[in-house]
Design a protein around this motif. Structure first.
Motif, PDB file in Angstrom:
ATOM      1  N   ASP A  37      27.714  23.608  18.702  1.00 38.97           N
ATOM      2  CA  ASP A  37      28.819  22.842  18.138  1.00 38.97           C
ATOM      3  C   ASP A  37      29.279  23.337  16.770  1.00 38.97           C
ATOM      4  OD1 ASP A  37      26.565  22.054  16.786  1.00 38.97           O
ATOM      5  OD2 ASP A  37      26.744  19.923  17.252  1.00 38.97           O
ATOM      6  N   GLY A  38      28.779  24.487  16.354  1.00 38.42           N
ATOM      7  CA  GLY A  38      29.215  25.042  15.078  1.00 38.42           C
ATOM      8  C   GLY A  38      30.707  25.309  15.044  1.00 38.42           C
ATOM      9  N   ALA A  39      31.303  25.584  16.205  1.00 41.67           N
ATOM     10  CA  ALA A  39      32.736  25.865  16.265  1.00 41.67           C
ATOM     11  C   ALA A  39      33.572  24.680  15.804  1.00 41.67           C
ATOM     12  CB  ALA A  39      33.129  26.258  17.689  1.00 41.67           C
ATOM     13  N   LEU A  40      33.019  23.475  15.852  1.00 38.50           N
ATOM     14  CA  LEU A  40      33.775  22.310  15.405  1.00 38.50           C
ATOM     15  C   LEU A  40      34.104  22.384  13.921  1.00 38.50           C
ATOM     16  CD1 LEU A  40      31.887  19.475  17.326  1.00 38.50           C
ATOM     17  CD2 LEU A  40      34.167  20.384  17.854  1.00 38.50           C
ATOM     18  N   ALA A  41      33.288  23.093  13.155  1.00 38.81           N
ATOM     19  CA  ALA A  41      33.536  23.221  11.718  1.00 38.81           C
ATOM     20  C   ALA A  41      34.741  24.106  11.431  1.00 38.81           C
ATOM     21  CB  ALA A  41      32.302  23.777  11.026  1.00 38.81           C
ATOM     22  N   GLU A  42      35.176  24.859  12.431  1.00 40.38           N
ATOM     23  CA  GLU A  42      36.288  25.795  12.232  1.00 40.38           C
ATOM     24  C   GLU A  42      37.636  25.189  12.601  1.00 40.38           C
ATOM     25  OE1 GLU A  42      35.455  28.615  10.801  1.00 40.38           O
ATOM     26  OE2 GLU A  42      33.358  27.951  10.923  1.00 40.38           O
ATOM     27  N   ILE A  43      37.648  23.952  13.074  1.00 41.81           N
ATOM     28  CA  ILE A  43      38.917  23.336  13.475  1.00 41.81           C
ATOM     29  C   ILE A  43      39.168  22.087  12.645  1.00 41.81           C
ATOM     30  CG2 ILE A  43      38.660  24.202  15.837  1.00 41.81           C
ATOM     31  CD1 ILE A  43      38.029  21.286  16.678  1.00 41.81           C
ATOM     32  N   ALA A  44      40.428  21.727  12.540  1.00 40.56           N
ATOM     33  CA  ALA A  44      40.812  20.473  11.895  1.00 40.56           C
ATOM     34  C   ALA A  44      41.249  19.515  12.997  1.00 40.56           C
ATOM     35  CB  ALA A  44      41.932  20.697  10.904  1.00 40.56           C
ATOM     36  N   SER A  45      40.564  18.396  13.116  1.00 36.60           N
ATOM     37  CA  SER A  45      40.877  17.437  14.174  1.00 36.60           C
ATOM     38  C   SER A  45      41.345  16.128  13.556  1.00 36.60           C
ATOM     39  CB  SER A  45      39.648  17.183  15.050  1.00 36.60           C
ATOM     40  OG  SER A  45      39.917  16.169  16.011  1.00 36.60           O
ATOM     41  N   ASP A  46      42.493  15.634  14.019  1.00 36.10           N
ATOM     42  CA  ASP A  46      42.932  14.319  13.546  1.00 36.10           C
ATOM     43  C   ASP A  46      42.411  13.203  14.449  1.00 36.10           C
ATOM     44  OD1 ASP A  46      44.499  14.885  15.719  1.00 36.10           O
ATOM     45  OD2 ASP A  46      46.414  14.696  14.694  1.00 36.10           O
TER      46      ASP A  46
END
Length: 329
Positions: free
Chosen positions: A209-218
């Motif tokens: 789940d490290g990839a979640l740190a690379e996206i901006a989610s509203d």
């Protein structure tokens, strides 16, 4: 009379198959711990979860290994040091809380210095099925405040759209149970916004789940399988906005209370969840639920027959068990 711990494997048939992305279950298998001290008996329950390498036999063996400590008067802190976090420790820890409250003639909320359990909105789960079947289930629960949709990769869009179409009003949690990729998370974001999804729970596999740190989610994203105890929190910063506290992962109410405090201090929002279990597994979790932005404690509602005196649901509002069911007075 000296303390005496006993444990059993109890099975509760479900009223319908419970399907998630990892498989289907038709019964809830739990371990129940009873600790007797004179006239007082404390009870606790845990749900061994295969996803975490747990089995009923393994949990019973862990409990048997600490029985001499418990019988000798060991504290919850001593049990926490002697057992790993998980379902077995949850059953022992919550039984000790129950016993302590009964001996003291009070309740667990008072012992812990927290608010007592109260009725609150808890998610009604729509398990994986065909979109038409999920829509029919959602229509039956359209008036509730909060729905949780279990989805997989293949039919997620159709499943979510079917539920939202049948139940336009409730807040929505979408739970892929680790079955998505980061491409799904980003690619489906506009659709999730259009469907007014409030929370996306553990979309990626834990450990990936490290990839979640690379996206901006509203849309708020909640860690479930990625979070067990306080030791996991530091790695989740920047990946998740919320964390799902489950007593079967933390290894009991003692660690769950500490985890909730630490998570809030680090800026995470709280979700309180459960496995498919009886009301004996839900009663301790209700003491945390009042602090949570999202509550998902409908495990006993899937049982064909719960333990006597357990929780009740009234149109998506979960009411605590009968007085004396768990937690002392």
């Amino acid at each position: 009379m000296l303390r005496h711990l006993s444990s059993t494997h109890d099975r509760f048939a479900l009223n319908a198959p419970f399907r998630i992305s990892r498989g289907v279950k038709t019964a809830a298998d739990v371990v129940t711990v009873r600790i007797r001290d004179g006239a007082h008996v404390g009870r606790g329950e845990g749900v061994p979860y295969p996803r975490y390498g747990e089995t009923i036999d393994g949990a019973l063996a862990q409990i048997a290994a600490v029985a001499p400590l418990v019988d000798g008067g060991a504290s919850r802190a001593e049990i926490a040091a002697a057992m790993p976090a998980g379902a077995a420790r949850n059953a022992v820890d919550t039984a000790l809380w129950d016993l302590e409250a009964r001996i003291a003639g009070t309740d667990v909320a008072t012992l812990a210095g927290i608010a007592p359990a109260a009725p609150l909105a808890s998610a009604i789960t729509i398990a994986i099925d065909t979109p038409d079947a999920m829509a029919a289930a959602a229509a039956r629960h359209a008036p509730v405040p909060l729905l949780k949709i279990k989805v997989n990769r293949e039919d997620a869009v159709a499943q979510i759209a079917a539920v939202r179409g049948a139940a336009p009003a409730p807040r929505l949690i979408v739970d892929p149970n680790e079955s998505w990729t980061i491409a799904e998370v980003t690619g489906l974001a506009p659709f999730l916004r259009d469907q007014r999804v409030d929370l996306l729970e553990q979309p990626l596999p834990a450990g990936e789940d490290g990839a979640l740190a690379e996206i901006a989610s509203d849309i708020a994203i909640c860690a479930d399988e990625s979070l067990h105890t306080r030791a996991d929190l530091a790695a989740l910063r920047g990946r998740y906005s919320h964390v799902n506290v489950k007593l079967d992962k933390t290894g009991g109410l003692t660690e769950a209370l500490a985890l909730a405090d630490d998570a809030v201090a680090r800026g995470f929002g709280l979700m309180v969840g459960c496995m498919v279990c009886s009301s004996l597994g839900i009663a301790p979790a209700l003491l945390l639920a009042g602090r949570a932005a999202f509550v998902d404690l409908d495990g006993p509602l899937w049982l064909a027959q719960d333990r006597d005196g357990g929780v009740t649901d009234r149109t998506g509002i979960l009411h605590p068990p009968a007085p004396g069911f768990w937690g002392g007075a």
